[in-house]
Design a protein around this motif. Sequence first.
Motif, short mmCIF file in Angstrom:
data_model
loop_
_atom_site.label_atom_id
_atom_site.label_comp_id
_atom_site.label_asym_id
_atom_site.label_seq_id
_atom_site.Cartn_x
_atom_site.Cartn_y
_atom_site.Cartn_z
N GLN A 228 31.01 -8.17 4.15
CA GLN A 228 29.93 -7.47 4.82
C GLN A 228 28.98 -8.51 5.41
O GLN A 228 28.26 -9.19 4.67
CB GLN A 228 29.19 -6.54 3.86
CG GLN A 228 28.24 -5.57 4.52
CD GLN A 228 28.99 -4.46 5.27
OE1 GLN A 228 30.21 -4.35 5.19
NE2 GLN A 228 28.24 -3.65 6.00
N PRO A 233 22.60 -3.31 11.71
CA PRO A 233 23.56 -2.26 11.41
C PRO A 233 24.65 -2.76 10.46
O PRO A 233 24.85 -3.98 10.36
CB PRO A 233 24.15 -1.94 12.79
CG PRO A 233 24.06 -3.24 13.52
CD PRO A 233 22.78 -3.86 13.08
N PRO A 234 25.36 -1.85 9.78
CA PRO A 234 26.39 -2.29 8.83
C PRO A 234 27.62 -2.83 9.57
O PRO A 234 28.27 -2.10 10.31
CB PRO A 234 26.72 -1.01 8.07
CG PRO A 234 26.38 0.10 9.01
CD PRO A 234 25.22 -0.38 9.81
N VAL A 235 27.91 -4.11 9.39
CA VAL A 235 29.05 -4.74 10.06
C VAL A 235 29.97 -5.33 9.01
O VAL A 235 29.53 -6.11 8.15
CB VAL A 235 28.60 -5.84 11.04
CG1 VAL A 235 29.81 -6.49 11.70
CG2 VAL A 235 27.66 -5.27 12.11
N SER A 236 31.25 -4.96 9.07
CA SER A 236 32.26 -5.49 8.17
C SER A 236 33.22 -6.36 8.96
O SER A 236 33.75 -5.93 9.99
CB SER A 236 33.03 -4.35 7.49
OG SER A 236 32.15 -3.45 6.85
N HIS A 252 36.06 -7.03 13.47
CA HIS A 252 34.86 -6.51 12.81
C HIS A 252 34.67 -5.06 13.22
O HIS A 252 35.20 -4.61 14.24
CB HIS A 252 33.63 -7.32 13.21
CG HIS A 252 33.28 -7.23 14.67
ND1 HIS A 252 33.85 -8.05 15.62
CD2 HIS A 252 32.45 -6.39 15.34
CE1 HIS A 252 33.38 -7.73 16.81
NE2 HIS A 252 32.52 -6.73 16.66
N THR A 254 31.65 -1.68 13.02
CA THR A 254 30.40 -1.03 12.64
C THR A 254 30.47 0.41 13.12
O THR A 254 31.46 0.83 13.74
CB THR A 254 29.19 -1.76 13.24
OG1 THR A 254 27.98 -1.13 12.75
CG2 THR A 254 29.19 -1.70 14.77
#
Length: 434
Positions: A228, A233-236, A252, A254
Amino acid sequence: MAGMRLAQDLSDQVEQEMDEQMAQMALNELPQDDFYGDQNNNDDDDDDDDAAQVKGGKKKRGWLGKMGKGLYKRTMNVMKSGGPSTEDEDIKARVLACRSPYAVKDGGIGVQDPEHQKICRSVLSLMIKQMGRNLLTGGNVMNVSFPIQCCQPRTVLEIGACIAGFTHMYLPRAAATPDPVERLKNVVACFVAATTLTSGNFLKPLNPILGETLQMDYADGAKLYMEQTCHHPPVSAFCLYAPDNEYTVSGHQTFDVGFGYNKMYVTNKGVRIVTFKDGGQIKLDFPPDRFGNVFWGDMVHETLGSQTYTDEKNKIRCRLSFGERKNVPSDWFEGVIEQYNPSNPEEEGQMLSHVEGSWVGFVDFDSVRYWDIRTTEKMGMWAPARTLPSDSRNRSDRNFLAAKDFKKAQSEKIRLEEVQRSERKLREAVHGKH
């Protein structure tokens, strides 16, 4: 008295923000001016709506007039055509003959556990109660933690790892072929098939913590590493290494979440890049998702919109369109592999192959089946013997939740969220807000 005034001010602030959000949601639900695609029609002169705009001596129909006209046109078209065509009926029969046991008749994957549906719908009541308690005690009503009872004991990273479930079948074939079109077909089949592997559980996954990681081993010897890399914002980020380095899958992801009338929309963003040992590369994006009947009715997950797979070196791409055809289940999709002009990518290219199918059942290229859910088994996966301390499976809230100790799980979830907020403030104090 001061405490009461503070509570009232907080209540007014929350109410105003909720009103603004609901108003924006309502505006987003309104059709656009060209929603029905009739902006070039010349029959607007009979519209005596006083609110119509005049341009060049001619009235421009507003969205409400367009909506009425559009509904009328569609009703007349259905009456004239007599309903679904023979081709539609043939497609519907093929789709219903080959699909996931959890697929619903009208399209998409339904809820697999009815209890999950009841739990999801208790979210609002629980959150309102928690906001009320915060308000009465003078706390910040906006710092409300999502109830752990409505979560599944897996993080977003763990769910994302499921997407590699069919790589062992399709990507070695893609790596071995010298034909770029055949390679693209196998990549498309691989990732369309994998869509079913992350669908069906309607409980919310746990949000990964910044810096959280995940390692996964697969039955074919492949290894996955995820992290992570951003919280808001949530970015994996992720990278899958195949045995003998035949290929890698990196990228990646989001997402944004929005709500409509009894619906939730998830707009997925990011890129997946499949890189082969010979230097070939195929990039693909993420199609949008829609979760229907979130407040009443039977919950269903649908993949809608478009998705593109691109081989820039060979100037070919596959463009898929999900759920666009009427009178057939919404999981039906169709598209083409085409040679395109990089200098004018929006221009329609030269068709090389036709693809169609259902993301809950099968993929056909030129009437040749590449994926069939009835004969395809997903690959096994498990945690390696040693993982990092930051691995998702070491999270205290996740493990308490798996043990159904909801009180401790909620307490740990709140603690971890507070740690994240504190660390974010420290970063912003040094680096500023991003």
